[in-house]
Motif scaffolding. Structure first.
Motif, PDB file in Angstrom:
ATOM      1  N   VAL A 157       0.866  -1.182   0.000  1.00 58.38           N
ATOM      2  CA  VAL A 157       0.000   0.000   0.000  1.00 58.38           C
ATOM      3  C   VAL A 157       0.906   1.238   0.000  1.00 58.38           C
ATOM      4  O   VAL A 157       1.781   1.372   0.857  1.00 58.38           O
ATOM      5  CB  VAL A 157      -0.955  -0.005   1.210  1.00 58.38           C
ATOM      6  CG1 VAL A 157      -1.811   1.258   1.251  1.00 58.38           C
ATOM      7  CG2 VAL A 157      -1.855  -1.252   1.166  1.00 58.38           C
ATOM      8  N   SER A 158       0.700   2.118  -0.982  1.00 57.88           N
ATOM      9  CA  SER A 158       1.621   3.242  -1.172  1.00 57.88           C
ATOM     10  C   SER A 158       1.220   4.489  -0.401  1.00 57.88           C
ATOM     11  O   SER A 158       2.048   5.359  -0.152  1.00 57.88           O
ATOM     12  CB  SER A 158       1.709   3.607  -2.659  1.00 57.88           C
ATOM     13  OG  SER A 158       2.154   2.500  -3.395  1.00 57.88           O
ATOM     14  N   GLU A 159      -0.086   4.619  -0.093  1.00 57.31           N
ATOM     15  CA  GLU A 159      -0.515   5.804   0.659  1.00 57.31           C
ATOM     16  C   GLU A 159      -1.691   5.429   1.545  1.00 57.31           C
ATOM     17  O   GLU A 159      -2.554   4.648   1.144  1.00 57.31           O
ATOM     18  CB  GLU A 159      -0.915   6.934  -0.308  1.00 57.31           C
ATOM     19  CG  GLU A 159      -1.322   8.226   0.409  1.00 57.31           C
ATOM     20  CD  GLU A 159      -1.357   9.472  -0.496  1.00 57.31           C
ATOM     21  OE1 GLU A 159      -0.637   9.504  -1.525  1.00 57.31           O
ATOM     22  OE2 GLU A 159      -2.111  10.397  -0.158  1.00 57.31           O
ATOM     23  N   ILE A 160      -1.710   5.978   2.750  1.00 52.61           N
ATOM     24  CA  ILE A 160      -2.859   5.778   3.639  1.00 52.61           C
ATOM     25  C   ILE A 160      -3.362   7.137   4.074  1.00 52.61           C
ATOM     26  O   ILE A 160      -2.584   8.027   4.390  1.00 52.61           O
ATOM     27  CB  ILE A 160      -2.509   4.875   4.846  1.00 52.61           C
ATOM     28  CG1 ILE A 160      -3.706   4.717   5.800  1.00 52.61           C
ATOM     29  CG2 ILE A 160      -1.318   5.404   5.630  1.00 52.61           C
ATOM     30  CD1 ILE A 160      -4.279   3.356   5.829  1.00 52.61           C
ATOM     31  N   TRP A 161      -4.694   7.278   4.025  1.00 56.13           N
ATOM     32  CA  TRP A 161      -5.329   8.586   4.219  1.00 56.13           C
ATOM     33  C   TRP A 161      -6.057   8.653   5.544  1.00 56.13           C
ATOM     34  O   TRP A 161      -7.039   7.937   5.761  1.00 56.13           O
ATOM     35  CB  TRP A 161      -6.341   8.783   3.084  1.00 56.13           C
ATOM     36  CG  TRP A 161      -6.105  10.010   2.268  1.00 56.13           C
ATOM     37  CD1 TRP A 161      -5.167  10.166   1.288  1.00 56.13           C
ATOM     38  CD2 TRP A 161      -6.852  11.243   2.328  1.00 56.13           C
ATOM     39  NE1 TRP A 161      -5.283  11.419   0.742  1.00 56.13           N
ATOM     40  CE2 TRP A 161      -6.303  12.096   1.359  1.00 56.13           C
ATOM     41  CE3 TRP A 161      -7.910  11.698   3.108  1.00 56.13           C
ATOM     42  CZ2 TRP A 161      -6.779  13.378   1.152  1.00 56.13           C
ATOM     43  CZ3 TRP A 161      -8.393  12.975   2.901  1.00 56.13           C
ATOM     44  CH2 TRP A 161      -7.826  13.800   1.927  1.00 56.13           C
ATOM     45  N   PHE A 162      -5.622   9.587   6.405  1.00 55.44           N
ATOM     46  CA  PHE A 162      -6.309   9.862   7.667  1.00 55.44           C
ATOM     47  C   PHE A 162      -7.036  11.191   7.537  1.00 55.44           C
ATOM     48  O   PHE A 162      -6.411  12.251   7.597  1.00 55.44           O
ATOM     49  CB  PHE A 162      -5.298   9.919   8.820  1.00 55.44           C
ATOM     50  CG  PHE A 162      -4.644   8.596   9.100  1.00 55.44           C
ATOM     51  CD1 PHE A 162      -5.287   7.656   9.894  1.00 55.44           C
ATOM     52  CD2 PHE A 162      -3.407   8.277   8.567  1.00 55.44           C
ATOM     53  CE1 PHE A 162      -4.698   6.419  10.157  1.00 55.44           C
ATOM     54  CE2 PHE A 162      -2.811   7.051   8.818  1.00 55.44           C
ATOM     55  CZ  PHE A 162      -3.459   6.120   9.617  1.00 55.44           C
ATOM     56  N   ASP A 163      -8.333  11.111   7.334  1.00 58.86           N
ATOM     57  CA  ASP A 163      -9.156  12.309   7.153  1.00 58.86           C
ATOM     58  C   ASP A 163      -9.416  12.937   8.521  1.00 58.86           C
ATOM     59  O   ASP A 163      -9.787  12.248   9.467  1.00 58.86           O
ATOM     60  CB  ASP A 163     -10.477  11.878   6.499  1.00 58.86           C
ATOM     61  CG  ASP A 163     -11.292  13.038   5.977  1.00 58.86           C
ATOM     62  OD1 ASP A 163     -11.121  14.165   6.460  1.00 58.86           O
ATOM     63  OD2 ASP A 163     -12.116  12.795   5.075  1.00 58.86           O
ATOM     64  N   GLY A 164      -9.244  14.259   8.587  1.00 61.00           N
ATOM     65  CA  GLY A 164      -9.481  14.949   9.853  1.00 61.00           C
ATOM     66  C   GLY A 164     -10.932  15.330  10.074  1.00 61.00           C
ATOM     67  O   GLY A 164     -11.283  15.897  11.113  1.00 61.00           O
ATOM     68  N   ALA A 165     -11.802  15.030   9.092  1.00 61.01           N
ATOM     69  CA  ALA A 165     -13.219  15.419   9.195  1.00 61.01           C
ATOM     70  C   ALA A 165     -13.869  14.746  10.399  1.00 61.01           C
ATOM     71  O   ALA A 165     -13.620  13.573  10.687  1.00 61.01           O
ATOM     72  CB  ALA A 165     -13.961  15.015   7.924  1.00 61.01           C
ATOM     73  N   LYS A 166     -14.710  15.508  11.081  1.00 63.50           N
ATOM     74  CA  LYS A 166     -15.424  14.918  12.222  1.00 63.50           C
ATOM     75  C   LYS A 166     -16.634  15.767  12.586  1.00 63.50           C
ATOM     76  O   LYS A 166     -16.682  16.967  12.309  1.00 63.50           O
ATOM     77  CB  LYS A 166     -14.495  14.774  13.422  1.00 63.50           C
ATOM     78  CG  LYS A 166     -13.872  16.093  13.855  1.00 63.50           C
ATOM     79  CD  LYS A 166     -12.869  15.882  14.961  1.00 63.50           C
ATOM     80  CE  LYS A 166     -12.313  17.219  15.421  1.00 63.50           C
ATOM     81  NZ  LYS A 166     -10.967  17.138  15.919  1.00 63.50           N
ATOM     82  N   GLY A 167     -17.594  15.133  13.215  1.00 60.28           N
ATOM     83  CA  GLY A 167     -18.800  15.841  13.635  1.00 60.28           C
ATOM     84  C   GLY A 167     -18.881  15.912  15.148  1.00 60.28           C
ATOM     85  O   GLY A 167     -17.896  15.659  15.842  1.00 60.28           O
TER      86      GLY A 167
END
Ligand code: IPT
Length: 466
Positions: A157-167
């Protein structure tokens, strides 16, 4: 020998990432079937039923756009998992799709590799479904266990995405990012970790594909809190005094939404080109989202616009109107190391011009300050051929250096006047110009400027040209 690096410098994986320029995002999941962007987490898994999902067709979209890396949303904020996770019942296993034996992550990874494309994954920290969410240890363990599944079960896996979006329900939840990041590294040693804060790739601070016109690959990570409002400007421009190499990625959808909606259509070519100039042309990687529909396919019209986009880039950049020029510079490093000005014309990222070590770009000659510059002199055969794009590339492997530069054609008033360069800087001129000489003055920099390429191009899609 080559000059000393100006720290910080990219890792090998960050350099490989930077040179990809355009990569692709696929937002697909429960939201596709409920016509929403942020699901509630209360969706019935039975709603997930793509009629004819074909990940190979998604790769047609990636190939059409000329992307070399494809990133799949494996779990969005609604918590529904596109792979049969052992740690939750809220997954494809509970859906009618492929009789509950399907695995979108598997099909995606297999289809990508069959096309020679690298794989990336997105796993939403914010989870509106899982009952462990809000219980710190339990949820962090759950999230880590899922990272394990995704990073050990599906190859490299070349990239892993941690999205900061939250409610709102995220308020009482502390994510153990450090534990997550270190686990990721342990499982995939050459992966790039994306978050607002890197550590390898940072968010650019907006979702319209627009970096700051000043854009440093460097930041101080201590200035950034993942998911916190107010950091966008800092992320957008980076920090010339940053101690950490965390270059920006511009995530933007080709449609208004991240997920597919029946009433939305893809952005036109002109918009995609504008995005390219303000992302790749400002030292970023462009992460373009193409959402598959309820059938489980990318709309033909979306693939068509991606193909148009790549064809336009080939039209613009496939022909270099600087070809055949001679290059001279304020000075050149000798010593047989091959650091001549002519390196900017050889089409290679790993060769570059270096000024002489005795030349600090401030030397005074009478009243004249001898600044760093590099100049192309076009052959008589092309001197009259107009261009409206100037491409400048720094050899960022040894650090990002240029703080201010201008571009002059035939010694007249500057046609472009800007700050950073980085991996790639594209200047779109207000109108095409012809001329014999193009000079780039590197007015201010951190250490000697190292320029790996200068190109001149004609963009026929620019305003007033078609
Ligand atoms: C936004 C997050 O707040 C931010 O941290 C980052 O992860 C970004 O997404 C990625 O696109 S949320 C969005 C609705 C602006």
């Amino acid at each position: 020998p080559p000059p000393l690096p100006v720290l910080p410098v990219p890792t090998a994986a960050q350099l490989r990432w930077q040179r990809r320029e355009v990569i692709m995002f696929f937002h697909f999941g429960m939201n596709t079937f409920t016509d929403s962007e942020w699901g509630t987490g209360r969706e019935d898994p039975a709603a997930f039923r793509p009629a004819a999902l074909n990940a190979t067709q998604w790769m047609d979209a990636a190939a059409a756009a000329g992307a070399s890396l494809v990133i799949l949303v494996a779990k969005h904020h609604d918590g529904f998992c596109l792979w049969p996770s052992a740690y939750t019942a809220h997954s494809v296993r509970a859906s009618p799709w492929r009789g509950g034996r399907g695995d979108v992550v598997r099909e995606f990874a297999d289809a990508a590799r069959a096309r020679g494309l690298d794989v990336g994954l997105y796993l939403s920290p914010w989870d509106r479904h899982d009952e462990r969410y809000g219980r710190e240890v339990a949820y962090n363990e759950y999230y880590l266990a899922q990272l394990h599944e995704l990073l050990t079960g599906y190859g490299s896996v070349s990239e892993i995405w941690f999205d900061g979006a939250k409610g709102k329900n995220a308020k009482n939840m502390t994510y153990h990012f450090q534990e997550w990041f270190q686990t990721v590294r342990q499982l995939q040693s050459s992966i790039n970790i994306f978050s607002d804060d890197g550590p390898d790739v940072r968010w650019v601070g907006d979702e319209n594909g627009s970096a700051g016109s000043t854009c440093w690959s460097t930041v101080n990570r201590s200035m950034i809190t993942i998911g916190e409002a107010g950091i966008e400007k800092y992320l957008n421009t980076g920090d010339p005094r940053g101690k950490d190499w965390v270059p920006p990625e511009c995530d933007v959808s080709i449609r208004p939404g991240w997920f597919w909606h029946n009433n939305e259509t893809a952005k036109p070519l002109s918009k995609l080109l504008e995005i390219y100039y303000s992302s790749v042309g400002r030292n970023c990687v462009l992460l373009l989202n193409a959402p598959p529909n309820t059938t489980g396919l990318v709309d033909d019209a979306d693939i068509a616009v991606l193909r148009e986009f790549r064809a336009a880039l080939t039209t613009i950049f496939g022909m270099d109107l600087a070809a055949g020029s001679t290059a001279t510079a304020s000075s050149e490093r000798g010593g047989g190391g091959g650091f001549a000005a002519s390196n900017v014309l050889d089409g290679r990222d790993d060769t570059y011009w270096v000024p002489a070590s005795s030349d600090d770009g401030r030397r005074k000659e009478g009243a004249h300050v001898h600044e760093h510059w590099i100049e192309l002199r076009r052959p008589p055969s092309t001197a009259g051929v107009p261009f409206n794009v100037v491409r400048i590339q720094e050899h960022v492997a040894l650090g990002q250096r240029v703080e201010a530069h201008d571009v002059y054609v035939d010694g007249a008033a500057a046609v472009a006047n800007a700050t950073t360069v980085g991996h790639k800087r594209l200047h779109r001129l207000p109108a095409p110009v012809a001329g014999r000489t193009v000079r780039i003055r590197l007015a201010s920099r951190r250490g000697p400027p190292l320029v790996s390429a200068v190109g001149l191009h004609l963009d026929p899609f620019a305003a007033g040209m078609m």
